[in-house]
Design an enzyme around this catalytic site. Structure first.
Site, mmCIF file in Angstrom:
data_model
loop_
_atom_site.group_PDB
_atom_site.id
_atom_site.type_symbol
_atom_site.label_atom_id
_atom_site.label_comp_id
_atom_site.label_asym_id
_atom_site.label_seq_id
_atom_site.Cartn_x
_atom_site.Cartn_y
_atom_site.Cartn_z
ATOM 1 N N LYS A 20 26.286 -116.248 50.497
ATOM 2 C CA LYS A 20 25.259 -116.230 51.527
ATOM 3 C C LYS A 20 25.797 -115.507 52.750
ATOM 4 C CE LYS A 20 22.361 -119.206 54.383
ATOM 5 N NZ LYS A 20 21.912 -120.570 54.656
ATOM 6 N N LYS B 44 22.260 -114.265 48.472
ATOM 7 C CA LYS B 44 21.232 -114.300 49.513
ATOM 8 C C LYS B 44 21.714 -113.563 50.746
ATOM 9 C CE LYS B 44 19.183 -117.602 52.620
ATOM 10 N NZ LYS B 44 19.201 -118.949 53.139
HETATM 11 C C1 PBG Z 1 19.582 -123.024 56.211
HETATM 12 C C2 PBG Z 1 18.873 -121.953 55.465
HETATM 13 C C3 PBG Z 1 18.487 -120.703 55.938
HETATM 14 C C4 PBG Z 1 17.757 -120.105 54.911
HETATM 15 C C5 PBG Z 1 17.758 -120.981 53.841
HETATM 16 N N1 PBG Z 1 18.459 -122.110 54.195
HETATM 17 C C6 PBG Z 1 18.678 -120.084 57.255
HETATM 18 C C7 PBG Z 1 20.024 -119.902 57.801
HETATM 19 O O1 PBG Z 1 21.044 -120.046 57.119
HETATM 20 O O2 PBG Z 1 20.073 -119.622 58.995
HETATM 21 C C8 PBG Z 1 17.095 -118.766 54.983
HETATM 22 C C9 PBG Z 1 15.871 -118.590 54.147
HETATM 23 C C10 PBG Z 1 15.024 -117.425 54.508
HETATM 24 O O3 PBG Z 1 15.290 -116.670 55.469
HETATM 25 O O4 PBG Z 1 14.008 -117.227 53.815
HETATM 26 N N2 PBG Z 1 20.934 -123.143 55.942
HETATM 27 ZN ZN ZN Z 2 21.844 -124.594 57.427
#
Ligand code: PBG
Ligand code: ZN
Length: 334
Positions: free
Chosen positions: A205, A258
């Site tokens: 991520k 992601k």
């Molecule tokens: C929270 C989380 C996020 C997303 C999924 N879980 C945001 C982040 O890490 O700031 C992003 C999902 C999206 O943008 O569609 N940990």
């Molecule tokens: Zn988070």
């Protein structure tokens, strides 16, 4: 007048296979079926509610009754997986440790139980496991000495995952990016008898500007600082393989990359380095950018969504987490 000598193609003519739609479908290398889609959903801590999300045109935060209806409609399209994100109860105070995340009566826990009661094993309920929507500072882990601390963040994450498993979640998906949380959650689940609860690791991520619209919806933006000390640096590709390998060793059942579109090379590399099922998250900013351009008449939504989703599959993702899923199926865009 000069005579031109133009060489004609040889025996091999790739265009032969592109002549008709039937031929193109016959030889298509990539296909997407509704069963491969995972639809992210924002759950309100209420029975009824439908609050459109301005930064995600076409999407709403839904009360539990409304969620049940929306999921039923998508089941009819063949979409069998949802990924739930929640909100603390109205008026509940966020805390430094994000304790509301493991409230057994929280929105995600209640929605999970209701969805499983209504649809049983026809529906796969996945839950996002993180603290950022529940901590008063908006970070995904706990703060110590002004930093997001790793090891003390594991226990609240395990508690959160357990509360989702207890509610009946089929799959828990930790998105916090703390080191060691997959192993800690696997152990925590197994110790309580949840040996069949599946772990989908947000293994790779990145710290991404593409999460902007989501943070508006989830009210989870960090109050101070950013997430670069725990989410990955966009410049790195090899590191993705390390993250994926660690999560696999710690017991992840499925891995995720992601965002998706700016990281197709990473999806491909991870695909080639593991035999686990691989999901890719086509995130909120990727969706919002397409919707905004389409609303202006600058892009053809159907065509661009088709390209984007197939690009993600072609890169090697088996499942696609996307806000476009229902539109793509209803519109016959794939
Ligand atoms: C929270 C989380 C996020 C997303 C999924 N879980 C945001 C982040 O890490 O700031 C992003 C999902 C999206 O943008 O569609 N940990
Ligand atoms: Zn988070």
């Amino acid at each position: 007048m000069r005579t031109l000598t133009i060489s004609t193609p040889g025996r091999t003519r790739p265009r032969r296979l592109r002549r008709t739609q039937a031929l193109r479908d016959l030889v298509a290398e990539t296909r997407i079926t509704p069963a491969q889609f995972i639809v992210p959903r924002f759950v309100l801590p209420a029975d009824k509610g439908d609050e459109p999300i301005p930064s995600l045109p076409g999407l709403s935060q839904l009360g539990i009754e409304n969620l049940l209806e929306a999921v039923e409609d998508e089941l009819k399209l063949g979409i069998r997986s949802v990924l739930l994100f929640g909100h603390p109860e109205e008026g509940a105070k966020k805390t430094p440790d994000g304790a509301l995340a493991w409230d057994p009566n929280g929105a995600v826990q209640q929605a999970t139980a209701r969805l499983k009661a209504a649809f049983g094993d026809d529906l796969i309920v996945m839950t996002d496991v993180c603290l950022c929507a529940y901590t008063d500072h908006g970070h995904c882990g706990l703060i110590e000495h002004g930093r997001v601390a790793n090891d003390v963040s594991l226990e609240p994450l395990v508690r959160t995952a357990l509360s989702h498993a207890e509610a009946g979640a089929d799959v828990v998906a930790p998105s916090d990016m703390m080191d060691g949380r997959i192993g800690a959650i696997r152990d925590g689940l197994d110790a309580q008898g949840f040996t069949d609860t599946i772990l989908l690791a947000y293994a790779v991520k990145y710290a991404s500007g593409y999460y902007g619209p989501f943070r508006d919806a989830a009210d989870s933006a960090p109050a101070e600082g950013d997430r670069q000390s725990y989410q990955m640096d966009a410049r790195n590709g090899l590191e993705a393989l390390r993250e994926a390998e660690l999560d696999e060793l710690e017991g992840a059942d499925m891995l995720m990359v992601k965002p998706a579109l700016a990281y197709l090379d990473v999806i491909q590399a991870v695909r080639n380095s593991t035999t686990l099922p691989l999901s890719a998250y086509n995130v909120s900013g990727e969706y919002a950018a397409v919707k905004a351009a389409a609303a202006n008449g600058w892009l053809d939504e159907a065509q661009v969504v088709r390209e984007n989703l197939h690009a993600i599959r072609r890169a090697g993702a088996d499942q696609i987490i996307t806000y476009h899923a229902a539109d793509a199926i209803r519109g016959g865009w794939l």
